[in-house]
Enzyme design. Structure first.
Site, PDB file in Angstrom:
ATOM      1  N   SER A 148       0.816  -1.220   0.000  1.00  0.00           N
ATOM      2  CA  SER A 148       0.000   0.000   0.000  1.00  0.00           C
ATOM      3  C   SER A 148       0.846   1.265   0.000  1.00  0.00           C
ATOM      4  CB  SER A 148      -0.906   0.022   1.232  1.00  0.00           C
ATOM      5  OG  SER A 148      -1.673  -1.149   1.284  1.00  0.00           O
ATOM      6  N   GLU A 264      -1.865 -14.927   1.868  1.00  0.00           N
ATOM      7  CA  GLU A 264      -2.279 -14.018   2.937  1.00  0.00           C
ATOM      8  C   GLU A 264      -3.749 -14.217   3.294  1.00  0.00           C
ATOM      9  OE1 GLU A 264      -1.388  -9.861   2.407  1.00  0.00           O
ATOM     10  OE2 GLU A 264      -2.366  -9.348   4.305  1.00  0.00           O
ATOM     11  N   GLU A 386     -14.903  -5.233  -0.781  1.00  0.00           N
ATOM     12  CA  GLU A 386     -15.409  -4.990  -2.146  1.00  0.00           C
ATOM     13  C   GLU A 386     -14.466  -5.586  -3.179  1.00  0.00           C
ATOM     14  OE1 GLU A 386     -15.101  -2.788   0.228  1.00  0.00           O
ATOM     15  OE2 GLU A 386     -17.082  -1.944   0.581  1.00  0.00           O
TER      16      GLU A 386
HETATM   17  C1  LIG Z   1      -4.551  -3.323  10.279  1.00  0.00           C
HETATM   18  C2  LIG Z   1      -4.050  -3.088   8.890  1.00  0.00           C
HETATM   19  C3  LIG Z   1      -2.820  -3.594   8.513  1.00  0.00           C
HETATM   20  C4  LIG Z   1      -2.343  -3.383   7.211  1.00  0.00           C
HETATM   21  N1  LIG Z   1      -1.112  -3.866   6.900  1.00  0.00           N
HETATM   22  C5  LIG Z   1      -0.613  -3.643   5.667  1.00  0.00           C
HETATM   23  C6  LIG Z   1       0.694  -4.101   5.312  1.00  0.00           C
HETATM   24  O1  LIG Z   1       1.385  -4.720   6.112  1.00  0.00           O
HETATM   25  N2  LIG Z   1       1.165  -3.822   4.090  1.00  0.00           N
HETATM   26  C7  LIG Z   1       0.435  -3.145   3.169  1.00  0.00           C
HETATM   27  O2  LIG Z   1       0.919  -2.963   2.062  1.00  0.00           O
HETATM   28  N3  LIG Z   1      -0.811  -2.692   3.460  1.00  0.00           N
HETATM   29  C8  LIG Z   1      -1.339  -2.923   4.686  1.00  0.00           C
HETATM   30  N4  LIG Z   1      -2.586  -2.453   5.010  1.00  0.00           N
HETATM   31  C9  LIG Z   1      -3.300  -1.673   4.025  1.00  0.00           C
HETATM   32  C10 LIG Z   1      -4.460  -2.404   3.449  1.00  0.00           C
HETATM   33  O3  LIG Z   1      -4.055  -3.482   2.655  1.00  0.00           O
HETATM   34  C11 LIG Z   1      -5.231  -1.327   2.687  1.00  0.00           C
HETATM   35  O4  LIG Z   1      -5.770  -0.494   3.675  1.00  0.00           O
HETATM   36  C12 LIG Z   1      -6.318  -1.890   1.845  1.00  0.00           C
HETATM   37  O5  LIG Z   1      -5.754  -2.581   0.758  1.00  0.00           O
HETATM   38  C13 LIG Z   1      -7.293  -0.810   1.351  1.00  0.00           C
HETATM   39  O6  LIG Z   1      -6.648   0.256   0.751  1.00  0.00           O
HETATM   40  P1  LIG Z   1      -6.944   1.773   1.175  1.00  0.00           P
HETATM   41  O7  LIG Z   1      -6.859   1.874   2.652  1.00  0.00           O
HETATM   42  O8  LIG Z   1      -6.078   2.647   0.325  1.00  0.00           O
HETATM   43  O9  LIG Z   1      -8.477   2.009   0.790  1.00  0.00           O
HETATM   44  P2  LIG Z   1      -9.054   2.342  -0.652  1.00  0.00           P
HETATM   45  O10 LIG Z   1      -8.416   1.467  -1.647  1.00  0.00           O
HETATM   46  O11 LIG Z   1      -9.002   3.813  -0.842  1.00  0.00           O
HETATM   47  O12 LIG Z   1     -10.537   1.869  -0.463  1.00  0.00           O
HETATM   48  C14 LIG Z   1     -11.523   2.630   0.265  1.00  0.00           C
HETATM   49  C15 LIG Z   1     -12.874   1.967   0.044  1.00  0.00           C
HETATM   50  O13 LIG Z   1     -13.205   1.977  -1.351  1.00  0.00           O
HETATM   51  C16 LIG Z   1     -13.473   0.660  -1.793  1.00  0.00           C
HETATM   52  N5  LIG Z   1     -12.973   0.465  -3.161  1.00  0.00           N
HETATM   53  C17 LIG Z   1     -11.741   0.780  -3.632  1.00  0.00           C
HETATM   54  N6  LIG Z   1     -11.626   0.396  -4.929  1.00  0.00           N
HETATM   55  C18 LIG Z   1     -12.800  -0.202  -5.258  1.00  0.00           C
HETATM   56  C19 LIG Z   1     -13.288  -0.829  -6.431  1.00  0.00           C
HETATM   57  N7  LIG Z   1     -12.537  -0.948  -7.533  1.00  0.00           N
HETATM   58  N8  LIG Z   1     -14.539  -1.324  -6.407  1.00  0.00           N
HETATM   59  C20 LIG Z   1     -15.325  -1.240  -5.305  1.00  0.00           C
HETATM   60  N9  LIG Z   1     -14.912  -0.656  -4.158  1.00  0.00           N
HETATM   61  C21 LIG Z   1     -13.665  -0.147  -4.128  1.00  0.00           C
HETATM   62  C22 LIG Z   1     -12.694  -0.224  -0.838  1.00  0.00           C
HETATM   63  O14 LIG Z   1     -13.177  -1.532  -0.828  1.00  0.00           O
HETATM   64  C23 LIG Z   1     -12.876   0.499   0.476  1.00  0.00           C
HETATM   65  O15 LIG Z   1     -14.090   0.173   1.090  1.00  0.00           O
HETATM   66  C24 LIG Z   1      -3.104  -2.652   6.282  1.00  0.00           C
HETATM   67  C25 LIG Z   1      -4.352  -2.135   6.660  1.00  0.00           C
HETATM   68  C26 LIG Z   1      -4.821  -2.351   7.942  1.00  0.00           C
HETATM   69  C27 LIG Z   1      -6.165  -1.783   8.305  1.00  0.00           C
END
Ligand SMILES: Cc1cc2nc3c(=O)[nH]c(=O)nc-3n(C[C@H](O)[C@H](O)[C@H](O)COP(=O)(O)OP(=O)(O)OC[C@H]3O[C@@H](n4cnc5c(N)ncnc54)[C@H](O)[C@@H]3O)c2cc1C
Length: 399
Positions: A148, A264, A386
């Site tokens: 991310s 994972e 999603e």
């Molecule tokens: C406790 C925790 C640990 C984590 N650890 C790691 C880690 O070790 N390494 C790492 O790389 N990441 C990590 N993450 C990040 C995690 O993988 C991301 O938060 C996650 O992939 C979502 O990305 P975002 O937060 O940018 O949300 P966004 O991608 O901005 O999404 C926001 C919302 O929009 C929805 N959305 C986005 N795109 C679409 C689509 N195409 N269609 C429909 N809905 C959509 C999503 O489902 C979500 O509900 C961690 C997150 C948490 C909460």
């Protein structure tokens, strides 16, 4: 549309999702690991408060992970020539199930054991395997996942962190975020752009192993709303990496990451995040002498859901044991499993609130409060709901 669906279903290799999730059971030799792992956990943990045990995923305890390594409980899916157990995913299932049921601190070895080691085994060079895998198996090399970025979470294909080739290797620049345990880890496996631009999407992405102690790496922990700091922002300012930092093939990062995400998302870890609370609540209602219909219905519901999810998770484990990459099946189990993990603190919180005259141990209250605060993250970490449903729909030929 019908033509597209048929094509999508046809493109899926192997049996359909419903056929491939067939019941499976644990081999007796792997079941036999329960007794020794239970003994190790009991010796190492002693009496640990419930609200600390509920933080199992967040518990970073290098000494505990080293003890697991010494006892041969890490790297169970890896070949013995790299220091692994030479056993397979069923053995790992038993160990993970026991660790999470006890609320043991798993964070130190968690990512290396589950994802980084199988990735290095599958895509790494022989030199990388020999260097990293034995140390992972001994609990001496801890990894984090740099996927991310600000603006690239679900949409991983848009990552901007970039590595340019130099005469000696790679120069890395950019930023990662939400990196679990970056502040405690030795290495990150980072998904980075090695050619083209963000608009090129999946093309031009590669995976690099980054030594987090290299000059130019800065790690800033992020505090979550429970007050814990288990993830971090990571900044790369012209970090120089050797040529062999590349893992797998340049430009194939997307394919590799997809395979890694199947590891994972597939394990029993996506079911058990609230399990210590379930056990504690059952002990509480037994002590309180409750036998009413609502209490029995809740106990029955939780038991039935755990039994079903566990059977599904075992079915996915059987696919992993056959050497398959069950991307769709793992997404299904993660989506349903995290829904259960999230519901448990709500159900139990409501139940305790409905019995205001009952004496409740403060630890139980603290655990409900902690899990209620952290539960929304269960369906975010490892891929949002999603996104998983999009993968499932595609696997069923619906998109
Ligand atoms: C406790 C925790 C640990 C984590 N650890 C790691 C880690 O070790 N390494 C790492 O790389 N990441 C990590 N993450 C990040 C995690 O993988 C991301 O938060 C996650 O992939 C979502 O990305 P975002 O937060 O940018 O949300 P966004 O991608 O901005 O999404 C926001 C919302 O929009 C929805 N959305 C986005 N795109 C679409 C689509 N195409 N269609 C429909 N809905 C959509 C999503 O489902 C979500 O509900 C961690 C997150 C948490 C909460």
């Amino acid at each position: 549309m019908a033509g597209r669906s048929a094509q999508a279903a046809h493109n899926r290799k192997g049996p359909s999702v419903f056929e491939s999730l067939s019941p499976s059971s644990l081999p007796a030799a792997d079941e036999a690991l329960r007794e020794p792992i239970r003994r190790l956990i009991a010796d190492a943990m002693g009496p640990t408060p419930l609200d600390r045990r509920a933080r199992s995923w967040q518990g970073f305890d290098a000494a505990f992970s080293r003890a697991l390594g010494q006892a041969g409980f890490l790297g169970l899916t890896l070949p013995e020539r790299y220091g692994g157990g030479g056993r397979g995913p069923f053995a790992r299932f038993v160990i993970v199930e026991e660790l999470l049921s006890a609320g043991a601190p798993v964070a130190a070895h968690w990512i290396a054991d589950r994802q980084s080691a199988p990735l290095i085994l599958g895509y790494g060079s022989e030199a990388q395997r020999r260097f990293y895998l034995p140390r992972i198996c001994r609990g001496e090399a801890f990894f984090c996942i740099g996927m991310s970025e600000p603006g690239s979470g679900s949409d991983l294909a848009s990552v901007r962190t970039r590595a340019e080739r130099t005469g000696k290797g790679w120069r890395l620049g950019g930023q990662k975020i939400w990196t679990t345990n970056a502040q405690h880890s030795d290495y990150m496996i980072a998904l980075v752009r090695t050619s083209g631009a963000a608009a090129d999407r999946q093309a031009g992405l590669s995976q690099l192993i980054v030594d987090l102690r290299a000059p130019g790496v800065a790690v800033r922990p992020i505090v979550d709303l429970t007050g814990d700091a288990h993830f971090a922002e990571v900044f790369f300012d012209d970090v120089e990496l050797a040529d062999d930092a590349l893992i797998g093939t340049e430009g194939e990062g997307w394919k590799q990451v997809t395979a890694e995400l199947a590891f994972e998302r597939s394990g029993p870890e996506r079911i058990y995040s609230s399990i210590v609370l379930v056990d504690a609540w059952i002990a509480h209602v037994a002590r309180a002498g409750r036998r009413d219909a609502a209490t029995l219905a809740l106990a029955g519901r939780m038991t039935a859901e755990i039994a079903t999810l566990r059977a599904m998770s075992l079915a996915v484990t059987a696919l992993l044991a056959q050497g398959l990459s069950p991307v769709v099946e793992a997404s299904l189990v993660k989506d349903l499993g995290t829904g259960f993990e999230q519901a448990v603190p709500r159900w139990i919180g409501d139940d305790l609130a409905a019995h205001p005259d009952e004496a409740v141990a403060p630890e139980l209250h603290r655990t409900v409060a902690y899990l209620s605060q952290i539960a929304p993250s269960f369906s975010l970490r490892g891929g949002t709901r999603e996104i998983l449903r999009g993968i499932i729909a595609r696997g069923l030929g619906l998109r």
